[in-house]
Design a protein around this motif. Sequence first.
Motif, PDB file in Angstrom:
ATOM      1  N   VAL A  62       0.860  -1.179   0.000  1.00 60.51           N
ATOM      2  CA  VAL A  62       0.000   0.000   0.000  1.00 60.51           C
ATOM      3  C   VAL A  62       0.895   1.227   0.000  1.00 60.51           C
ATOM      4  O   VAL A  62       1.879   1.306   0.749  1.00 60.51           O
ATOM      5  N   VAL A  63       0.597   2.166  -0.913  1.00 62.72           N
ATOM      6  CA  VAL A  63       1.384   3.398  -1.036  1.00 62.72           C
ATOM      7  C   VAL A  63       0.520   4.553  -0.554  1.00 62.72           C
ATOM      8  O   VAL A  63      -0.606   4.732  -1.037  1.00 62.72           O
ATOM      9  N   VAL A  64       1.049   5.326   0.399  1.00 57.02           N
ATOM     10  CA  VAL A  64       0.298   6.466   0.931  1.00 57.02           C
ATOM     11  C   VAL A  64       0.818   7.741   0.270  1.00 57.02           C
ATOM     12  O   VAL A  64       1.966   8.130   0.465  1.00 57.02           O
ATOM     13  N   GLY A  65      -0.041   8.388  -0.528  1.00 61.84           N
ATOM     14  CA  GLY A  65       0.334   9.641  -1.197  1.00 61.84           C
ATOM     15  C   GLY A  65       0.517   9.432  -2.679  1.00 61.84           C
ATOM     16  O   GLY A  65       1.400   8.688  -3.105  1.00 61.84           O
ATOM     17  N   ALA A  66      -0.336  10.091  -3.489  1.00 63.09           N
ATOM     18  CA  ALA A  66      -0.245   9.937  -4.950  1.00 63.09           C
ATOM     19  C   ALA A  66       0.378  11.174  -5.589  1.00 63.09           C
ATOM     20  O   ALA A  66      -0.127  11.716  -6.563  1.00 63.09           O
ATOM     21  N   GLY A  67       1.501  11.640  -5.015  1.00 59.85           N
ATOM     22  CA  GLY A  67       2.333  12.644  -5.682  1.00 59.85           C
ATOM     23  C   GLY A  67       3.275  11.901  -6.628  1.00 59.85           C
ATOM     24  O   GLY A  67       3.131  10.688  -6.843  1.00 59.85           O
ATOM     25  N   PRO A  68       4.278  12.613  -7.170  1.00 58.41           N
ATOM     26  CA  PRO A  68       5.210  11.945  -8.099  1.00 58.41           C
ATOM     27  C   PRO A  68       5.916  10.752  -7.475  1.00 58.41           C
ATOM     28  O   PRO A  68       6.109   9.726  -8.143  1.00 58.41           O
ATOM     29  N   ALA A  69       6.271  10.833  -6.189  1.00 59.19           N
ATOM     30  CA  ALA A  69       6.978   9.709  -5.543  1.00 59.19           C
ATOM     31  C   ALA A  69       6.061   8.496  -5.436  1.00 59.19           C
ATOM     32  O   ALA A  69       6.433   7.378  -5.825  1.00 59.19           O
ATOM     33  N   GLY A  70       4.853   8.712  -4.919  1.00 58.86           N
ATOM     34  CA  GLY A  70       3.944   7.602  -4.657  1.00 58.86           C
ATOM     35  C   GLY A  70       3.450   6.929  -5.921  1.00 58.86           C
ATOM     36  O   GLY A  70       3.438   5.693  -6.022  1.00 58.86           O
ATOM     37  N   SER A  71       3.045   7.726  -6.917  1.00 52.56           N
ATOM     38  CA  SER A  71       2.523   7.112  -8.151  1.00 52.56           C
ATOM     39  C   SER A  71       3.617   6.335  -8.863  1.00 52.56           C
ATOM     40  O   SER A  71       3.355   5.281  -9.461  1.00 52.56           O
ATOM     41  N   THR A  72       4.864   6.857  -8.809  1.00 47.09           N
ATOM     42  CA  THR A  72       5.968   6.142  -9.470  1.00 47.09           C
ATOM     43  C   THR A  72       6.276   4.854  -8.715  1.00 47.09           C
ATOM     44  O   THR A  72       6.471   3.792  -9.324  1.00 47.09           O
ATOM     45  N   ALA A  73       6.319   4.936  -7.384  1.00 44.15           N
ATOM     46  CA  ALA A  73       6.589   3.730  -6.587  1.00 44.15           C
ATOM     47  C   ALA A  73       5.519   2.671  -6.874  1.00 44.15           C
ATOM     48  O   ALA A  73       5.833   1.494  -7.090  1.00 44.15           O
ATOM     49  N   ALA A  74       4.267   3.107  -6.921  1.00 36.25           N
ATOM     50  CA  ALA A  74       3.163   2.172  -7.152  1.00 36.25           C
ATOM     51  C   ALA A  74       3.292   1.519  -8.530  1.00 36.25           C
ATOM     52  O   ALA A  74       3.140   0.299  -8.679  1.00 36.25           O
ATOM     53  N   ARG A  75       3.603   2.355  -9.522  1.00 36.62           N
ATOM     54  CA  ARG A  75       3.717   1.837 -10.902  1.00 36.62           C
ATOM     55  C   ARG A  75       4.779   0.727 -10.974  1.00 36.62           C
ATOM     56  O   ARG A  75       4.545  -0.317 -11.574  1.00 36.62           O
TER      57      ARG A  75
ATOM     58  N   ARG B 231      -9.265  15.000  -2.623  1.00 33.88           N
ATOM     59  CA  ARG B 231     -10.373  14.530  -3.474  1.00 33.88           C
ATOM     60  C   ARG B 231      -9.957  14.455  -4.918  1.00 33.88           C
ATOM     61  O   ARG B 231     -10.501  13.699  -5.701  1.00 33.88           O
ATOM     62  N   GLU B 232      -8.989  15.312  -5.292  1.00 34.94           N
ATOM     63  CA  GLU B 232      -8.500  15.281  -6.666  1.00 34.94           C
ATOM     64  C   GLU B 232      -6.986  15.130  -6.624  1.00 34.94           C
ATOM     65  O   GLU B 232      -6.289  15.973  -6.032  1.00 34.94           O
ATOM     66  N   ILE B 233      -6.478  14.096  -7.243  1.00 35.23           N
ATOM     67  CA  ILE B 233      -5.019  13.891  -7.262  1.00 35.23           C
ATOM     68  C   ILE B 233      -4.379  15.040  -8.039  1.00 35.23           C
ATOM     69  O   ILE B 233      -4.864  15.429  -9.094  1.00 35.23           O
ATOM     70  N   GLY B 234      -3.308  15.597  -7.473  1.00 35.43           N
ATOM     71  CA  GLY B 234      -2.597  16.709  -8.128  1.00 35.43           C
ATOM     72  C   GLY B 234      -3.072  18.083  -7.706  1.00 35.43           C
ATOM     73  O   GLY B 234      -2.465  19.091  -8.062  1.00 35.43           O
TER      74      GLY B 234
ATOM     75  N   PHE C 273      -0.234  16.516 -14.669  1.00 36.67           N
ATOM     76  CA  PHE C 273       0.922  15.607 -14.617  1.00 36.67           C
ATOM     77  C   PHE C 273       0.740  14.557 -13.509  1.00 36.67           C
ATOM     78  O   PHE C 273       0.909  13.357 -13.737  1.00 36.67           O
ATOM     79  N   ASP C 274       0.385  15.011 -12.306  1.00 32.14           N
ATOM     80  CA  ASP C 274       0.233  14.072 -11.182  1.00 32.14           C
ATOM     81  C   ASP C 274      -0.891  13.071 -11.464  1.00 32.14           C
ATOM     82  O   ASP C 274      -0.779  11.884 -11.160  1.00 32.14           O
ATOM     83  N   LYS C 275      -1.962  13.577 -12.056  1.00 28.42           N
ATOM     84  CA  LYS C 275      -3.088  12.689 -12.377  1.00 28.42           C
ATOM     85  C   LYS C 275      -2.667  11.679 -13.460  1.00 28.42           C
ATOM     86  O   LYS C 275      -3.026  10.507 -13.407  1.00 28.42           O
TER      87      LYS C 275
ATOM     88  N   GLY D 245      -2.027  -1.848 -13.236  1.00 27.58           N
ATOM     89  CA  GLY D 245      -2.721  -2.751 -12.317  1.00 27.58           C
ATOM     90  C   GLY D 245      -2.905  -2.218 -10.911  1.00 27.58           C
ATOM     91  O   GLY D 245      -3.475  -2.879 -10.056  1.00 27.58           O
ATOM     92  N   VAL D 246      -2.399  -0.999 -10.652  1.00 29.92           N
ATOM     93  CA  VAL D 246      -2.534  -0.418  -9.309  1.00 29.92           C
ATOM     94  C   VAL D 246      -3.980   0.019  -9.091  1.00 29.92           C
ATOM     95  O   VAL D 246      -4.596   0.612  -9.983  1.00 29.92           O
ATOM     96  N   ARG D 247      -4.516  -0.249  -7.908  1.00 27.64           N
ATOM     97  CA  ARG D 247      -5.845   0.286  -7.570  1.00 27.64           C
ATOM     98  C   ARG D 247      -5.592   1.652  -6.926  1.00 27.64           C
ATOM     99  O   ARG D 247      -4.830   1.769  -5.971  1.00 27.64           O
ATOM    100  N   VAL D 248      -6.205   2.712  -7.483  1.00 27.13           N
ATOM    101  CA  VAL D 248      -5.974   4.073  -6.973  1.00 27.13           C
ATOM    102  C   VAL D 248      -7.234   4.559  -6.283  1.00 27.13           C
ATOM    103  O   VAL D 248      -8.347   4.373  -6.785  1.00 27.13           O
ATOM    104  N   LEU D 249      -7.056   5.183  -5.131  1.00 24.88           N
ATOM    105  CA  LEU D 249      -8.217   5.664  -4.386  1.00 24.88           C
ATOM    106  C   LEU D 249      -7.945   7.073  -3.848  1.00 24.88           C
ATOM    107  O   LEU D 249      -7.099   7.270  -2.970  1.00 24.88           O
ATOM    108  N   ALA D 250      -8.685   8.059  -4.394  1.00 26.71           N
ATOM    109  CA  ALA D 250      -8.564   9.439  -3.890  1.00 26.71           C
ATOM    110  C   ALA D 250      -9.516   9.616  -2.714  1.00 26.71           C
ATOM    111  O   ALA D 250     -10.359   8.740  -2.454  1.00 26.71           O
ATOM    112  N   ASP D 251      -9.363  10.733  -2.019  1.00 28.03           N
ATOM    113  CA  ASP D 251     -10.208  11.040  -0.868  1.00 28.03           C
ATOM    114  C   ASP D 251     -10.097   9.931   0.193  1.00 28.03           C
ATOM    115  O   ASP D 251     -11.100   9.482   0.748  1.00 28.03           O
ATOM    116  N   ALA D 252      -8.871   9.480   0.414  1.00 31.54           N
ATOM    117  CA  ALA D 252      -8.640   8.400   1.386  1.00 31.54           C
ATOM    118  C   ALA D 252      -7.463   8.795   2.275  1.00 31.54           C
ATOM    119  O   ALA D 252      -6.307   8.719   1.855  1.00 31.54           O
TER     120      ALA D 252
END
Length: 388
Positions: free
Chosen positions: A7-20, A35-38, A98-100, A110-117
Amino acid sequence: MDEYDVVVVGAGPAGSTAARFAAEKARVLLVDKHREIGSPKRCGEGLTLDAFRDLDIPLDKRFINKKIYGSVVYAPGGGKIEIRYDEPAGYIIERKIFDKFLAAEASRKGVRVLADAYATLNTVNGRIMGVRIRHQGEEREIKAKVVIAADGVESQIARQAGINTALNPRDIDSCFEYEMSDIKIEDPNMIHAYLGNKIAPGGYIWIFPKDDDRANVGVGVCGGERETAKYYLDRFIKSRPDLRGGSILEVNVGCIPVGASLKELVRDNLMVVGDAARQVNPVHAGGVHNAMLAGKLAGTTAAETIDSQDLGILKRYELGWNSSKGKQLERILRIRYFMRKLGDGDMDYLTRVWDGGDLIRVSEGDWGVALKKMAEHPRLLKLLKKFV
Ligand SMILES: Cc1cc2nc3c(=O)[nH]c(=O)nc-3n(C[C@H](O)[C@H](O)[C@H](O)COP(=O)(O)OP(=O)(O)OC[C@H]3O[C@@H](n4cnc5c(N)ncnc54)[C@H](O)[C@@H]3O)c2cc1C
């Protein structure tokens, strides 16, 4: 209860890249409290071409505002250093898109992404079991073998795992930025940085053009100053006929961790990446490229760990980062400490003896040539030798 490998906490550039990258061999959940990534963006939005190449990111029109051919750095006395290339060397991006885009790319892998969490670490008898999230008023427990804290400068997850993340206020740049339109930009193909102890103590003012007459105009100042970052920016804008009549499209406030990076990047089954680990260039305070590089290394290591079922492998991320990029950031930090001691006259002197190449080398932690060029200024040379 939901269950994932990572589980990756934070969908900034670090988190989305790590997840990918983790998703290559693991089941991954990526959560973000917004509520909105980026959004809201907290960034000057400057990114070098190298970042796109290193991370294999396309130069997609949807998030590229402007091609940038170099930079101009202005000393308080009017001297300047210009670094100009024939081809674009970087871009002013649109972080919200870009972040989105990065999060969407992760989801395609294949990553499941969840905003507002909003996530907090879930530990039982000192063991990290995963996270608890609050998603649209509902509490959920997410079990995970590995947790990646990519929760930015205000990171709580690493602290909840017991890692000492305390920062000296002098090691945080306090930033304030307007996106302005209807302004005159001397050369909109370049980024512009203004130095000076009265202009922006311990930091600089930037004009990063997003268009020929529209730019991010911002300031970063060393934490602990008497006046706020907004004070320095407003005063600068008022003093400039080319800016003061402009409109304000957006206001951004934020902090950048510009001190030493965290050394402890892995504890048990937790990894820390990006601003949460303070992997920022301490001289120019850019962090997006490093956040993605760290995300890639952490994500790849997490994937190998899941594949081999050997948690010991996680430490390879810490060793790998600290022995390469981490070492470079340490050298750059010493340059920052040196620069913080400079008077306005010293900055003027340096713009006379250094050229663009020297400035690039210094901001990358290589001061050899620059040092030689200061031979005729024994006081400054002595000062530099104290730090490097
Ligand atoms: C004013 C300003 C200007 C800047 N300009 C530049 C620039 O021009 N170029 C550059 O390279 N860098 C710049 N930076 C730095 C850059 O923005 C950061 O280094 C970069 O965003 C770090 O990426 P990250 O993924 O580590 O963290 P972030 O981008 O901060 O992402 C962290 C994410 O974690 C989420 N989060 C936090 N806590 C939780 C939680 N508990 N649960 C769930 N989600 C959570 C947040 O919502 C956020 O989306 C600037 C910074 C500021 C403040």
